[in-house]
Design an enzyme around this catalytic site. Structure first.
Site, PDB file in Angstrom:
ATOM      1  N   ASP A   1       1.672  -7.830  11.114  1.00 35.98           N
ATOM      2  CA  ASP A   1       1.796  -7.765   9.666  1.00 35.98           C
ATOM      3  C   ASP A   1       1.413  -9.133   9.112  1.00 35.98           C
ATOM      4  O   ASP A   1       1.515 -10.142   9.802  1.00 35.98           O
ATOM      5  CB  ASP A   1       3.229  -7.378   9.268  1.00 35.98           C
ATOM      6  CG  ASP A   1       3.302  -6.921   7.816  1.00 35.98           C
ATOM      7  OD1 ASP A   1       4.392  -6.602   7.338  1.00 35.98           O
ATOM      8  OD2 ASP A   1       2.237  -6.899   7.138  1.00 35.98           O
TER       9      ASP A   1
ATOM     10  N   ASP B   1       6.254   1.720  11.826  1.00 33.15           N
ATOM     11  CA  ASP B   1       7.012   0.642  12.466  1.00 33.15           C
ATOM     12  C   ASP B   1       8.358   0.558  11.771  1.00 33.15           C
ATOM     13  O   ASP B   1       8.428   0.802  10.553  1.00 33.15           O
ATOM     14  CB  ASP B   1       6.289  -0.709  12.360  1.00 33.15           C
ATOM     15  CG  ASP B   1       6.685  -1.439  11.077  1.00 33.15           C
ATOM     16  OD1 ASP B   1       6.106  -1.115  10.027  1.00 33.15           O
ATOM     17  OD2 ASP B   1       7.589  -2.290  11.125  1.00 33.15           O
TER      18      ASP B   1
HETATM   19  N1  LIG Z   1       2.750  -6.186   4.500  1.00 34.94           N
HETATM   20  C1  LIG Z   1       3.688  -5.299   4.142  1.00 34.94           C
HETATM   21  N2  LIG Z   1       4.726  -5.052   4.983  1.00 34.94           N
HETATM   22  C2  LIG Z   1       5.696  -4.160   4.569  1.00 34.94           C
HETATM   23  C3  LIG Z   1       6.838  -3.960   5.385  1.00 34.94           C
HETATM   24  C4  LIG Z   1       7.028  -4.686   6.718  1.00 34.94           C
HETATM   25  C5  LIG Z   1       6.669  -3.758   7.866  1.00 34.94           C
HETATM   26  N3  LIG Z   1       7.273  -4.203   9.119  1.00 34.94           N
HETATM   27  C6  LIG Z   1       6.812  -5.493   9.579  1.00 34.94           C
HETATM   28  C7  LIG Z   1       7.490  -5.903  10.867  1.00 34.94           C
HETATM   29  C8  LIG Z   1       6.880  -7.172  11.385  1.00 34.94           C
HETATM   30  C9  LIG Z   1       8.012  -8.102  11.677  1.00 34.94           C
HETATM   31  C10 LIG Z   1       9.245  -7.556  11.084  1.00 34.94           C
HETATM   32  C11 LIG Z   1       8.968  -6.122  10.690  1.00 34.94           C
HETATM   33  C12 LIG Z   1       7.818  -3.081   4.933  1.00 34.94           C
HETATM   34  N4  LIG Z   1       9.024  -2.764   5.462  1.00 34.94           N
HETATM   35  C13 LIG Z   1       9.574  -1.897   4.565  1.00 34.94           C
HETATM   36  N5  LIG Z   1      10.789  -1.379   4.674  1.00 34.94           N
HETATM   37  C14 LIG Z   1      11.694  -1.786   5.741  1.00 34.94           C
HETATM   38  C15 LIG Z   1      12.994  -1.053   5.412  1.00 34.94           C
HETATM   39  C16 LIG Z   1      14.030  -1.369   6.408  1.00 34.94           C
HETATM   40  C17 LIG Z   1      14.799  -2.533   6.283  1.00 34.94           C
HETATM   41  C18 LIG Z   1      15.770  -2.802   7.233  1.00 34.94           C
HETATM   42  C19 LIG Z   1      15.982  -1.911   8.284  1.00 34.94           C
HETATM   43  C20 LIG Z   1      15.194  -0.771   8.400  1.00 34.94           C
HETATM   44  C21 LIG Z   1      14.216  -0.498   7.469  1.00 34.94           C
HETATM   45  N6  LIG Z   1       8.785  -1.640   3.530  1.00 34.94           N
HETATM   46  C22 LIG Z   1       7.675  -2.380   3.722  1.00 34.94           C
HETATM   47  C23 LIG Z   1       6.550  -2.554   2.926  1.00 34.94           C
HETATM   48  C24 LIG Z   1       5.569  -3.469   3.338  1.00 34.94           C
HETATM   49  C25 LIG Z   1       4.425  -3.749   2.500  1.00 34.94           C
HETATM   50  O1  LIG Z   1       4.264  -3.194   1.394  1.00 34.94           O
HETATM   51  N7  LIG Z   1       3.534  -4.670   2.942  1.00 34.94           N
END
Ligand SMILES: Nc1nc2c(CCNCC3CCCC3)c3[nH]c(NCCc4ccccc4)nc3cc2c(=O)[nH]1
Length: 373
Positions: A93, A267
């Site tokens: 990411d 993910d």
């Molecule tokens: N670039 C980008 N990344 C997003 C992410 C991170 C995805 N995982 C990245 C990994 C790389 C390293 C960390 C994660 C997201 N994660 C979530 N929700 C997580 C919700 C959640 C929170 C806590 C527990 C479970 C679910 N929405 C997201 C939207 C986006 C987005 O628009 N743009």
């Protein structure tokens, strides 16, 4: 061994899709769940175990790795695959989402985002160009554009501003990515919960003819119904023959509902984070092993599971480890959860191939509804 990055649609069943992404480091069977390996490790797991569960690809992250140990250092050490001893595909990411949720003191403007490390306060700047450069230094196989993800609910004007900025950053990210054979850069669709903004974002990204498309800006506080409705509005605008990756999603139910609407890749930190907190995902639904009802239960969590942690250990033992906050508790439950997520994905892939996805979905939902016997 292929030098190209290709996506092949092998079967569809309604809107559900069975496919394969091939790249030099290996093949990703879709629908795919990608365990989160934030800082080059899937927490509480050996990567051999992660592989043995059927994971074809794991996630890395610019934000964490640029702070520690640093992208140039990882490159000097041979890249992330060599560093972590994971020779299979890695998706990274771009870091924007983590900056907005983890970093202290940040400023976002046309150039990019500047922030202070949550570790030691050092100031960093992340631009579309620097994010792609870092992902290249990590030798990532699937790279993400830098984007701005808005929390929901939000005003239309704010959602539109961030969506238009993300489109300009998509252009800059694609230009910085250039042409890396065997690798891909995905665009990220934004637009919040506003249909016409979602459609505009998807159309403009589709016109860029990228190798894959992420659906961003979801799982940010909106109800599941809003997330699913947004998928129904957005997916028809994206090219059928390119992979769709729903970022940050989700629970087993989210995965089932989203595959039914045409998502290929996911993910989520849920299975690993929940495991460390004593929570098991299973075919019976969620089971909280902290609960005293398990104290004398000699049964394994799920004797039908292929995962030794679910099949061989008693619930009483898992309960004991969780109550004592023993490291093995988090290790066994993380193993159980990733095994369940990968079994669910394998079940969906087989059901789509056999043209029985609707039955599989109904059977799975019935198992969750029946609950823990
Ligand atoms: N670039 C980008 N990344 C997003 C992410 C991170 C995805 N995982 C990245 C990994 C790389 C390293 C960390 C994660 C997201 N994660 C979530 N929700 C997580 C919700 C959640 C929170 C806590 C527990 C479970 C679910 N929405 C997201 C939207 C986006 C987005 O628009 N743009």
């Amino acid at each position: 061994m292929t030098e190209r990055f290709t996506f092949t649609l092998q079967a569809t069943d309604g809107k559900a899709r069975r496919g394969e992404i091939t790249m030099p480091r290996g093949t990703v069977r879709t629908p795919a769940f990608m365990p989160v390996g934030t800082a080059g490790t899937v927490k509480a797991m050996y990567l051999d175990q992660v592989r043995d569960l059927g994971s074809d690809i794991i996630l890395g992250n610019v934000y964490h790795l640029m702070l520690r140990p640093g992208a140039e250092r990882v490159a000097r050490l041979g890249g992330l695959h060599e560093f972590a001893r994971w020779p299979h595909p890695i998706l990274t990411d771009s870091g924007g989402f983590q900056v907005m949720s983890l970093a202290a003191l940040r400023k976002l403007d046309e150039r990019g985002v500047t922030f202070k490390s949550h570790i030691d306060g050092t100031e960093y700047e992340l631009t579309p160009e620097r994010s792609i450069e870092i992902q290249h230094l990590l030798d990532s196989d699937i790279q993400m554009q830098l984007d701005e993800c808005i929390r929901l609910p939000a005003e239309r004007a704010e959602i539109e501003r961030a969506m238009e900025l993300s489109l300009r950053w998509a252009e800059r990210s694609a230009k910085a990515f250039g042409d890396q054979p065997g690798k891909a850069m995905f665009g990220i669709v934004q637009g919040g919960d506003v249909p016409d903004l979602r459609i505009r974002s998807a159309e403009r990204l589709a016109a860029m003819d990228l190798k894959g498309y992420s659906i961003g800006g979801l799982a940010v506080g909106e109800p599941q119904a809003v997330m699913l409705k947004t998928l129904e509005e957005t997916l028809p605008v994206l090219p059928e023959h390119k992979p769709r990756y729903l970022m940050g999603v989700g629970t087993p139910d989210d995965l089932l509902q989203s595959v039914a609407r045409g998502i290929d890749m996911f993910d989520c930190v849920m299975p690993t984070r929940a495991g460390r907190h004593g929570l098991a995902y299973s075919c019976f639904g969620k089971i909280n092993l902290r609960n005293a009802r398990h104290a004398d239960d000699h049964r394994p969590l799920d004797e039908a599971s292929a995962c030794p942690a679910a099949r061989d250990y008693s619930r009483a033992y898992l309960h004991h480890l969780v109550r004592c906050n023993e490291a093995l508790g988090g290790m066994l439950l993380t193993w159980i959860n990733l095994a369940y997520y990968q079994d669910l994905m394998a079940g969906m892939r087989a059901a789509i191939e056999a043209g029985r996805f609707a039955d599989f979905k109904a059977e799975t939902e019935a198992g969750w509804a029946r609950g823990d016997i």
